[in-house]
Design a protein around this motif. Structure first.
Motif, mmCIF file in Angstrom:
data_model
loop_
_atom_site.group_PDB
_atom_site.id
_atom_site.type_symbol
_atom_site.label_atom_id
_atom_site.label_comp_id
_atom_site.label_asym_id
_atom_site.label_seq_id
_atom_site.Cartn_x
_atom_site.Cartn_y
_atom_site.Cartn_z
ATOM 1 N N LYS A 78 -1.725 -78.699 -32.265
ATOM 2 C CA LYS A 78 -1.951 -79.316 -33.588
ATOM 3 C C LYS A 78 -1.734 -78.302 -34.703
ATOM 4 O O LYS A 78 -1.193 -78.630 -35.755
ATOM 5 C CB LYS A 78 -3.384 -79.876 -33.667
ATOM 6 N N ARG A 79 -2.172 -77.086 -34.454
ATOM 7 C CA ARG A 79 -2.072 -76.034 -35.472
ATOM 8 C C ARG A 79 -0.591 -75.704 -35.754
ATOM 9 O O ARG A 79 -0.168 -75.628 -36.909
ATOM 10 C CB ARG A 79 -2.801 -74.777 -34.993
ATOM 11 N N ILE A 80 0.192 -75.521 -34.691
ATOM 12 C CA ILE A 80 1.610 -75.191 -34.867
ATOM 13 C C ILE A 80 2.330 -76.365 -35.536
ATOM 14 O O ILE A 80 3.143 -76.182 -36.446
ATOM 15 C CB ILE A 80 2.277 -74.844 -33.505
ATOM 16 N N TYR A 81 1.984 -77.562 -35.102
ATOM 17 C CA TYR A 81 2.633 -78.749 -35.681
ATOM 18 C C TYR A 81 2.360 -78.824 -37.179
ATOM 19 O O TYR A 81 3.269 -79.047 -37.987
ATOM 20 C CB TYR A 81 2.131 -80.031 -34.995
ATOM 21 N N SER A 82 1.117 -78.623 -37.575
ATOM 22 C CA SER A 82 0.807 -78.782 -38.993
ATOM 23 C C SER A 82 1.443 -77.676 -39.829
ATOM 24 O O SER A 82 1.814 -77.893 -40.984
ATOM 25 C CB SER A 82 -0.702 -78.899 -39.237
ATOM 26 N N LEU A 83 1.640 -76.507 -39.227
ATOM 27 C CA LEU A 83 2.346 -75.423 -39.919
ATOM 28 C C LEU A 83 3.812 -75.804 -40.180
ATOM 29 O O LEU A 83 4.336 -75.608 -41.282
ATOM 30 C CB LEU A 83 2.341 -74.178 -39.037
ATOM 31 N N VAL A 84 4.453 -76.351 -39.138
ATOM 32 C CA VAL A 84 5.861 -76.746 -39.284
ATOM 33 C C VAL A 84 5.977 -77.867 -40.318
ATOM 34 O O VAL A 84 6.875 -77.869 -41.170
ATOM 35 C CB VAL A 84 6.460 -77.175 -37.916
ATOM 36 N N LEU A 85 5.042 -78.799 -40.269
ATOM 37 C CA LEU A 85 5.060 -79.907 -41.232
ATOM 38 C C LEU A 85 4.872 -79.390 -42.662
ATOM 39 O O LEU A 85 5.572 -79.810 -43.587
ATOM 40 C CB LEU A 85 3.967 -80.925 -40.884
ATOM 41 N N GLN A 86 3.947 -78.456 -42.792
ATOM 42 C CA GLN A 86 3.687 -77.866 -44.113
ATOM 43 C C GLN A 86 4.951 -77.171 -44.639
ATOM 44 O O GLN A 86 5.295 -77.302 -45.817
ATOM 45 C CB GLN A 86 2.573 -76.835 -43.934
ATOM 46 N N ALA A 87 5.637 -76.469 -43.755
ATOM 47 C CA ALA A 87 6.882 -75.782 -44.141
ATOM 48 C C ALA A 87 7.935 -76.810 -44.536
ATOM 49 O O ALA A 87 8.642 -76.647 -45.545
ATOM 50 C CB ALA A 87 7.396 -74.930 -42.975
ATOM 51 N N GLN A 88 8.032 -77.882 -43.775
ATOM 52 C CA GLN A 88 9.049 -78.891 -44.075
ATOM 53 C C GLN A 88 8.740 -79.553 -45.415
ATOM 54 O O GLN A 88 9.628 -79.768 -46.242
ATOM 55 C CB GLN A 88 9.113 -79.943 -42.949
ATOM 56 N N GLU A 89 7.471 -79.875 -45.635
ATOM 57 C CA GLU A 89 7.104 -80.548 -46.883
ATOM 58 C C GLU A 89 7.304 -79.634 -48.087
ATOM 59 O O GLU A 89 7.673 -80.105 -49.166
ATOM 60 C CB GLU A 89 5.683 -81.094 -46.786
ATOM 61 N N ALA A 90 7.071 -78.346 -47.898
ATOM 62 C CA ALA A 90 7.308 -77.394 -48.995
ATOM 63 C C ALA A 90 8.791 -77.399 -49.374
ATOM 64 O O ALA A 90 9.156 -77.406 -50.553
ATOM 65 C CB ALA A 90 6.870 -75.991 -48.582
ATOM 66 N N ALA A 91 9.659 -77.432 -48.374
ATOM 67 C CA ALA A 91 11.103 -77.436 -48.647
ATOM 68 C C ALA A 91 11.529 -78.762 -49.283
ATOM 69 O O ALA A 91 12.335 -78.773 -50.220
ATOM 70 C CB ALA A 91 11.876 -77.181 -47.359
ATOM 71 N N LEU A 92 10.980 -79.861 -48.791
ATOM 72 C CA LEU A 92 11.339 -81.173 -49.360
ATOM 73 C C LEU A 92 10.904 -81.270 -50.823
ATOM 74 O O LEU A 92 11.592 -81.875 -51.647
ATOM 75 C CB LEU A 92 10.697 -82.304 -48.539
#
Ligand code: ZN
Ligand code: ZN
Length: 354
Positions: A238-252
């Motif tokens: 869950k932790r790794i997933y939310s990090l990747v999501l956070q990175a993706q949302e920052a770029a979007l």
């Protein structure tokens, strides 16, 4: 300006009399011809399609604006004869596409005085027309459906290859002419392979599963990645997933017309780097998509160029931990003046437990 007008402008800038088009994508882009063989010759006035007898009828239907030159037994001899008739002196060619062997064949045959390599002709396809965006949106829509369907067959003991096959089947069933590229399904420890080809491995409870695929629709490519977990997710997953999501949302949130590919990449990368996983995100953030699955400009640390309004790009950060697994989340978006239009509709807000 039409596509051919934009190409002619480029030819004028390069002081070329014409260009030899040999790539499948540019052949289709400029002429509408979808056959698997043939070349285009485009000059300031003349537009000629040279192809073999399998395609003469089809070429007339799909590329009515082009003069059809019926190819004889040897393609390059027919091309040379056509060029002699056109009396062009400086001829451009797609240097990333024409092979060395082909170059060696055509060089002595041609009457042109100079063959000029063009290495970035594809840049003319970077800004998508409204009609192209519709086709990409449809490819993305079909891809979303296939993902939802394939998650229904995800059960303990299902093999990665079976998942990939189901995804491909659902793409076709829902209107795609095929898969945009070989579908990736990588589970468990194999999910740390960013481009893991589906294997005979059985998917087990607790496995992360990366599914990366897309519909091919009227020549345009969808591209989507989701990572799910079979059964209950661990705290680390869950932790790794939310990090990747956070990175993706920052770029979007950062991405809009005029930003550089490098800065868009950094918008996601700095989130991952500051969390200590910089070394586990080895690939670029994304790539342009259209008639080819990988087009320019890229979103990557080496892309200095600006992303234009109307570009279609993927945003796909990932974290890959060898021996543990990986997470990637990928959406396909259209770059607008003030942000992006996301063509991907599949849910991603939390790590889905299937
Ligand atoms: Zn992908
Ligand atoms: Zn991609």
């Amino acid at each position: 300006m039409t596509r051919i007008e934009r190409l002619r402008k480029r030819l004028a800038t390069e002081k070329l009399d014409g260009v030899l088009i040999t790539s499948l994508e540019n052949r289709r882009y400029y002429s509408g011809f979808t056959g698997s063989a043939g070349v285009l010759l485009i000059g300031a006035v003349d537009v000629v399609l040279v192809t073999d007898s399998r395609y003469w009828e089809q070429a007339g239907q799909e590329a009515p604006a082009f003069e059809l030159e019926k190819q004889g037994p040897k393609l390059w001899v027919s091309v040379a004869e056509t060029l002699a008739r056109l009396s062009w002196r400086r001829l451009g060619f797609e240097s990333p596409v024409l092979s060395y062997a082909e170059y060696q064949i055509i060089k002595p045959l041609l009457t042109v005085s100079e063959l000029a390599p063009l290495d970035n002709l594809d840049a003319l396809r970077a800004v998508k027309e409204p009609g192209e965006i519709k086709l990409l949106a449809e490819a993305a829509r079909i891809t979303d459906i296939a993902l939802a369907k394939v998650l229904q067959v995800l059960k303990p003991g299902v093999r990665e290859k079976e998942m990939a096959l189901e995804f491909d089947y659902q793409l076709r069933l829902n209107g795609a002419e095929g898969s945009a590229f070989p579908t990736i399904v990588a589970s468990g420890v194999r999910s740390s392979l960013p481009h893991g080809q589906p294997s005979t491995k059985k998917i087990e409870p607790g496995d992360l599963v990366i599914i990366d695929g897309g519909a091919l629709y009227q020549g345009y490519h969808g591209d989507l990645t989701r990572t799910v977990v079979l059964g209950e997710a661990s705290a680390q997953q869950k932790r790794i997933y939310s990090l990747v999501l956070q990175a993706q949302e920052a770029a979007l949130a950062f991405l809009k017309a005029g930003v550089s590919g490098k800065s868009a990449d950094w918008a996601a990368r700095h989130v991952i780097e500051t969390s200590g996983y910089g070394g586990n995100f080895g690939h670029g953030l994304g790539h342009s998509v259209g008639l080819a699955i990988h087009e320019n400009p890229r979103l990557s640390p080496s892309e200095e160029g600006k992303i234009p309004e109307g570009a279609a790009v993927t945003v796909e950060p990932g974290i890959y931990l060898p021996g543990w697994g990986g997470v990637r989340i990928e959406d396909l978006v259209i770059v607008k003046q003030d942000g992006v239009r996301n063509l991907t509709g599949s849910a991603k807000q939390e790590l889905v437990e299937v």
